[in-house]
Design an enzyme around this catalytic site. Structure first.
Site, PDB file in Angstrom:
ATOM      1  N   LYS A 206      -0.837  -2.999  13.411  1.00 58.97           N
ATOM      2  CA  LYS A 206      -1.658  -3.717  14.388  1.00 58.97           C
ATOM      3  C   LYS A 206      -0.800  -4.743  15.131  1.00 58.97           C
ATOM      4  O   LYS A 206      -0.796  -4.810  16.344  1.00 58.97           O
ATOM      5  CB  LYS A 206      -2.826  -4.392  13.663  1.00 58.97           C
ATOM      6  CG  LYS A 206      -3.713  -5.180  14.586  1.00 58.97           C
ATOM      7  CD  LYS A 206      -4.920  -5.731  13.846  1.00 58.97           C
ATOM      8  CE  LYS A 206      -5.628  -6.759  14.717  1.00 58.97           C
ATOM      9  NZ  LYS A 206      -6.795  -7.337  14.082  1.00 58.97           N
ATOM     10  N   GLU A 212       7.583  -5.274   6.349  1.00 59.35           N
ATOM     11  CA  GLU A 212       7.800  -3.995   5.667  1.00 59.35           C
ATOM     12  C   GLU A 212       7.839  -2.854   6.681  1.00 59.35           C
ATOM     13  O   GLU A 212       8.732  -2.004   6.674  1.00 59.35           O
ATOM     14  CB  GLU A 212       6.675  -3.708   4.662  1.00 59.35           C
ATOM     15  CG  GLU A 212       6.629  -4.630   3.468  1.00 59.35           C
ATOM     16  CD  GLU A 212       5.805  -5.888   3.713  1.00 59.35           C
ATOM     17  OE1 GLU A 212       5.595  -6.260   4.886  1.00 59.35           O
ATOM     18  OE2 GLU A 212       5.375  -6.502   2.718  1.00 59.35           O
ATOM     19  N   GLY A 268      -7.367  -5.046  10.280  1.00 61.25           N
ATOM     20  CA  GLY A 268      -6.498  -4.028   9.688  1.00 61.25           C
ATOM     21  C   GLY A 268      -7.224  -3.144   8.681  1.00 61.25           C
ATOM     22  O   GLY A 268      -7.120  -1.923   8.699  1.00 61.25           O
ATOM     23  N   ARG A 269      -7.996  -3.752   7.786  1.00 64.02           N
ATOM     24  CA  ARG A 269      -8.653  -2.971   6.727  1.00 64.02           C
ATOM     25  C   ARG A 269      -9.903  -2.244   7.218  1.00 64.02           C
ATOM     26  O   ARG A 269     -10.575  -1.561   6.448  1.00 64.02           O
ATOM     27  CB  ARG A 269      -8.958  -3.873   5.534  1.00 64.02           C
ATOM     28  CG  ARG A 269      -9.730  -5.126   5.887  1.00 64.02           C
ATOM     29  CD  ARG A 269      -9.711  -6.115   4.734  1.00 64.02           C
ATOM     30  NE  ARG A 269     -10.325  -7.390   5.079  1.00 64.02           N
ATOM     31  CZ  ARG A 269      -9.696  -8.393   5.668  1.00 64.02           C
ATOM     32  NH1 ARG A 269      -8.428  -8.267   6.000  1.00 64.02           N
ATOM     33  NH2 ARG A 269     -10.327  -9.518   5.928  1.00 64.02           N
ATOM     34  N   GLU A 354      -9.414  -8.158   0.072  1.00 60.71           N
ATOM     35  CA  GLU A 354      -8.848  -8.936   1.179  1.00 60.71           C
ATOM     36  C   GLU A 354     -10.002  -9.544   1.994  1.00 60.71           C
ATOM     37  O   GLU A 354      -9.860 -10.597   2.599  1.00 60.71           O
ATOM     38  CB  GLU A 354      -7.959  -8.053   2.067  1.00 60.71           C
ATOM     39  CG  GLU A 354      -7.015  -8.857   2.934  1.00 60.71           C
ATOM     40  CD  GLU A 354      -5.883  -8.044   3.553  1.00 60.71           C
ATOM     41  OE1 GLU A 354      -4.741  -8.093   3.054  1.00 60.71           O
ATOM     42  OE2 GLU A 354      -6.150  -7.331   4.539  1.00 60.71           O
ATOM     43  N   HIS A 385     -10.267   8.968 -20.424  1.00 57.79           N
ATOM     44  CA  HIS A 385      -9.293   9.055 -21.513  1.00 57.79           C
ATOM     45  C   HIS A 385      -8.304   7.903 -21.492  1.00 57.79           C
ATOM     46  O   HIS A 385      -7.244   7.984 -22.097  1.00 57.79           O
ATOM     47  CB  HIS A 385      -8.571  10.400 -21.440  1.00 57.79           C
ATOM     48  CG  HIS A 385      -9.521  11.537 -21.620  1.00 57.79           C
ATOM     49  ND1 HIS A 385      -9.862  12.032 -22.844  1.00 57.79           N
ATOM     50  CD2 HIS A 385     -10.269  12.198 -20.710  1.00 57.79           C
ATOM     51  CE1 HIS A 385     -10.754  12.992 -22.691  1.00 57.79           C
ATOM     52  NE2 HIS A 385     -11.033  13.108 -21.395  1.00 57.79           N
ATOM     53  N   LYS A 505       4.282 -14.388   2.226  1.00 54.69           N
ATOM     54  CA  LYS A 505       5.140 -13.816   3.279  1.00 54.69           C
ATOM     55  C   LYS A 505       6.161 -14.853   3.743  1.00 54.69           C
ATOM     56  O   LYS A 505       7.343 -14.558   3.876  1.00 54.69           O
ATOM     57  CB  LYS A 505       4.293 -13.444   4.497  1.00 54.69           C
ATOM     58  CG  LYS A 505       3.549 -12.148   4.417  1.00 54.69           C
ATOM     59  CD  LYS A 505       3.069 -11.816   5.820  1.00 54.69           C
ATOM     60  CE  LYS A 505       1.902 -10.875   5.820  1.00 54.69           C
ATOM     61  NZ  LYS A 505       1.294 -10.717   7.138  1.00 54.69           N
TER      62      LYS A 505
HETATM   63  O1  LIG Z   1      -1.083  -3.453  10.728  1.00 56.19           O
HETATM   64  P1  LIG Z   1      -0.186  -4.624  10.450  1.00 56.19           P
HETATM   65  O2  LIG Z   1      -0.247  -5.656  11.527  1.00 56.19           O
HETATM   66  O3  LIG Z   1       1.216  -4.159  10.223  1.00 56.19           O
HETATM   67  O4  LIG Z   1      -0.683  -5.336   9.142  1.00 56.19           O
HETATM   68  C1  LIG Z   1      -0.730  -4.700   7.898  1.00 56.19           C
HETATM   69  C2  LIG Z   1      -1.588  -5.407   6.892  1.00 56.19           C
HETATM   70  O5  LIG Z   1      -1.110  -6.729   6.686  1.00 56.19           O
HETATM   71  C3  LIG Z   1      -2.216  -7.617   6.534  1.00 56.19           C
HETATM   72  O6  LIG Z   1      -2.317  -8.366   7.702  1.00 56.19           O
HETATM   73  C4  LIG Z   1      -2.011  -8.566   5.405  1.00 56.19           C
HETATM   74  O7  LIG Z   1      -1.736  -7.929   4.225  1.00 56.19           O
HETATM   75  C5  LIG Z   1      -3.402  -6.686   6.370  1.00 56.19           C
HETATM   76  O8  LIG Z   1      -4.584  -7.280   6.688  1.00 56.19           O
HETATM   77  C6  LIG Z   1      -3.031  -5.580   7.271  1.00 56.19           C
HETATM   78  O9  LIG Z   1      -3.799  -4.449   7.018  1.00 56.19           O
END
Ligand SMILES: O=P(O)(O)OC[C@H]1O[C@](O)(CO)[C@@H](O)[C@@H]1O
Length: 773
Positions: A206, A212, A268-269, A354, A385, A505
């Protein structure tokens, strides 16, 4: 006391709870024969059986009253109307617009967003069809058949879960992979057996700034570039972006034609049905994707219009509040009896935790009640199990959501009957248990009997549908989304922000800087300082010892490294510690070098070549023939000669790169001459310091081989210390690495100086293909 706890319905529930606490589900069922029939509700193809919950009519009345007193309906309507319900970020939360039919009108700031949503869906469908029909070609002209989604959190969990859930409907000619972790292993394994020219990377983020995802995206680009011979045009064929951040996408090198956008009103979620679902659409096709959206929409409409008493997300949310706040339940298990839903609990963890992992109200006051519980789970029957024991006979109350389907997508023999028998039996066993009397009646000894008693009275929901279809998945997800919303409305918290992930972060960025600048002072608490110090040390050791093996293990492809020197040319390939060597002298030309090398490296498989060149380069090209070798090096086409992409770098710079541990590093190669390179935060600057005036000559005259021979070891030693000291004072490096063959003549080292290792030249050559340096 908080406003919530002052509410009449909350107080009524507090007063009512002890009465229910005393009652066993056995009694509730015995007293109310109509219970199974009454305590169920249906919507969007789902049957929601909540009869095995520790509630009676009165409990439900209080819970619905609580929902009304907390204004759940008004908040829901505000969300559907596009109001800025995400108050801390001043945004709407309009995921319901992502699945609205084209005819609907949903406005944000006065603008109808539905046409934009359908515009993006249409573009996604064009791309998905081109790939599915083999019309989207990679740089070599071969059709794309591997799709790698690079994203994390909401940009990963939804796509992975949906791909797994709907795999039955997917095009099996396509390979879908998902990379999320910054651990390079995730990327390495995902692309391990893939051909770059058949692989499309979907960079899903987003913000397009997530550490990452951007780290993995750069690795993906390097991996592709290495195979495409550095041809930047290949990016267009192999990368698309899903994002709201046009500028960052362009800066990365993906044109906006290849970007599929969404909007800041999609969290995002809550984004798996936006363009973030592109991988899902490619896998199952645009029609099945549309069915999934219709499933979402059916549950949205149910949530929007059904009375609270028949409203599945509301009932589900209220039951959660009941256990969390009145029974001190800390967790909620989600147990799908459907293998395709194996990633559903992981997906729900982000959605629920979240969203509702919050400790202050919308007004910023600390709550005095519990909010979101811990969600967890595994598919049945596997969980039976492992952890079910604790649910059945442990000391905690763990409400369970069971999910099951009447039909299997892979029917065979008795499998499905056994699966469904198990889910039904588990719900029954949890609710009704087995009394001491029943155990004894079975002839179990008095000693063993207590161990065999099942207390029961463990609540569960049964969520049942005919078949796992794209639509059923859509409505199941929407059910949870809206139940989370209902709970947030009761708890008066904001389910749409996630400030809690920020601190970790920020600290990680600080720590990584301290790791990579080993001389930076550490000002954390003593525990953090000690751990960073431990890693700094381990990292130094790994770099020194693992100069050969480390890059090989992490290199995205096989790289042949050639280190050209005045007396020898050495070669090594990533993933193999064997080194070969040929002699060099003042007659060596590039042609003769390659001719002599060929038999020595016969059978070696490599995708790219790095050359450490003992002379100056300009814009990555050889600028002058080397002093100690033959002629013909300037303009020689190594890429043609090797049939692979080639990177050429100054030999000292290559060894410097292999010795680099972050921060500001000065590299001095004590060989025939004096090789010098400076690396600052990963950027290499080869330098010609050797020829700077020093005493009656230049630095090189005193500390090169000639100096050693003419002055003798002792004097040479003193000059090395002097030159290093001067350069330290002038350039202020965090550390100096002394490499080159003559370093062995130094018994002691000046302060702040480490001994290099000639093998680091290979490490540097491998690293050249790992990142942009
Ligand atoms: O889509 P982006 O901006 O890379 O963010 C990834 C994820 O990082 C967060 O902002 C925080 O973990 C989530 O809400 C989101 O889904």
């Amino acid at each position: 006391m908080s406003a919530l706890r002052e509410k009449a319905a909350w107080r009524a529930l507090e007063a009512h709870q002890p009465e229910l606490d005393k009652q066993h589900l056995r009694d509730l069922f015995a007293a109310d024969p109509g219970r199974a029939e009454r305590y169920r509700a249906d919507a969007a193809g789902w049957k929601f059986d909540y009869s095995r919950h520790r509630v009676n009519d009165q409990t439900l009345e209080h819970l619905f009253a609580l929902a009304r007193e907390c204004g759940v309906e008004a908040r829901r309507d505000a969300m559907f109307a596009g109001e800025k319900v995400n108050v801390t970020e001043q945004r709407a939360a309009l995921h319901i617009a992502l699945r609205a039919p084209a005819r609907k009108v949903i406005k944000v700031d006065g603008v109808n967003v539905v046409p934009e949503v359908h515009g993006v869906l249409k573009r996604m469908a064009t791309l998905a069809n081109a790939i599915r029909e083999g019309r989207w070609l990679g740089f070599s002209g071969r059709p794309i058949r591997n799709i790698v989604n690079v994203g994390i959190g909401g940009s990963d969990l939804g796509p992975v879960m949906a791909y797994e859930a709907l795999r039955h409907y997917s095009d099996r000619k396509l390979q879908l992979r998902f990379v999320s972790n910054v651990d390079y292993t995730d990327f390495a394994e995902a692309v391990h057996d893939l051909r770059p020219d058949e692989t499309l990377f979907i960079i899903a983020s987003k913000t397009f700034t997530t550490l990452e995802t951007m780290t993995n995206a750069h690795s993906a680009r390097d991996w592709l570039m290495a195979a495409a011979g550095g041809d930047k045009k290949a990016v267009a064929k192999h990368f698309v972006a899903l994002s709201t951040n046009e500028k960052a996408v362009e800066d990365f090198g993906i044109s906006t034609d290849q970007m599929y956008g969404f909007w800041d009103w999609v969290g995002g979620r809550y984004s798996m049905d936006s363009s973030i679902g592109l991988s899902t659409m490619i896998a199952i096709g645009p029609d099945a994707f549309a069915e999934m959206l219709a499933g979402f929409h059916a549950m949205d409409e149910h949530f929007r219009t059904a009375p609270l008493e028949r409203n599945l997300p509301v009932i589900m949310g209220l039951l959660g509040v009941w256990y969390t706040d009145f029974f001190n339940a800390e967790t909620q298990a989600v147990l799908p009896y459907e293998q395709y839903l194996k990633r559903f609990p992981a997906y729900l963890q982000q959605l629920t935790m979240e969203s509702n992992g919050k400790h202050v109200t919308l007004e910023g006051r600390t709550v005095d009640y519990q909010t979101g519980p811990v969600y967890w789970g595994e598919p049945g029957t596997n969980g039976q199990h492992s952890f079910y024991q604790l649910i059945h006979q442990g000391t905690r109350l763990i409400p369970c959501d069971f999910v099951g389907f009447a039909q299997s997508l892979n029917p065979s023999g008795r499998h499905h009957d056994l699966l469904i028998a198990n889910v039904i039996a588990q719900a029954e066993a949890l609710a009704f248990g087995k009394t001491l009397q029943q155990v004894k009646d079975e002839g179990i000894s008095d000693e063993l009997a207590p161990h065999r008693v099942f207390e029961g009275n463990r609540p569960s929901t049964l969520l049942l549908a005919d078949r796992l279809t794209p639509a059923a998945l859509g409505s199941l997800i929407a059910l949870y989304e809206h139940s989370v919303f209902t709970q947030a409305a009761i708890w008066n918290i904001n389910p749409f922000d996630q400030w809690g992930v920020e601190l970790g972060k920020q600290l990680a960025l600080r720590v990584v800087d301290e790791i990579e600048s080993p001389r930076k002072p550490l000002n954390h608490d003593s525990a953090t300082n000690a751990t960073i110090a431990w890693y700094r040390k381990a990292r130094r050791k790994t770099t020194a010892e693992g100069a050969v093996s480390t890059p090989a293990a992490t290199s995205p492809q096989r790289v042949l490294v050639i280190d050209i020197g005045g007396s020898h040319v050495k070669a090594m390939i990533s993933g193999n510690a064997r080194e070969v060597e040929i002699k060099s002298d003042r007659t060596l030309t590039p042609e003769t070098m390659i001719k002599q090398l060929r038999p020595a490296i016969r059978g070696w498989k490599y995708d790219a070549v790095s050359i450490g060149y003992p002379g100056p380069l300009l814009h990555d090209r050889i600028a002058r023939d080397p002093y100690n070798l033959g002629k013909g090096w300037v303009g020689f086409d190594f890429a043609k000669a090797f049939g692979r992409p080639v990177k050429i770098i100054n030999d000292a710079a290559m060894q410097a790169l292999g010795s680099y541990e972050g921060g500001r590093m000065l590299f001095l190669g004590l060989g025939t001459g004096l090789g010098t390179a400076f690396i600052v935060d990963g950027i290499i600057e080869p330098m010609e310091l050797a020829h700077l005036p020093y005493k009656k000559g230049t630095f090189e005259d005193y500390v090169g081989s000639r100096g050693l021979k003419q002055l003798g070891k002792k004097k040479w030693h003193a000059h090395v210390f002097d030159v290093v000291g001067q350069l330290q004072a002038a350039l202020e490096p965090d550390y100096v690495v002394l490499g080159g063959g003559n370093v062995r003549h130094l018994e002691t080292l000046p302060e702040g100086v480490r001994r290099g290792d000639n093998h680091n030249a290979f490490a540097g050559g491998f690293r050249l293909w790992e990142n942009k340096t």
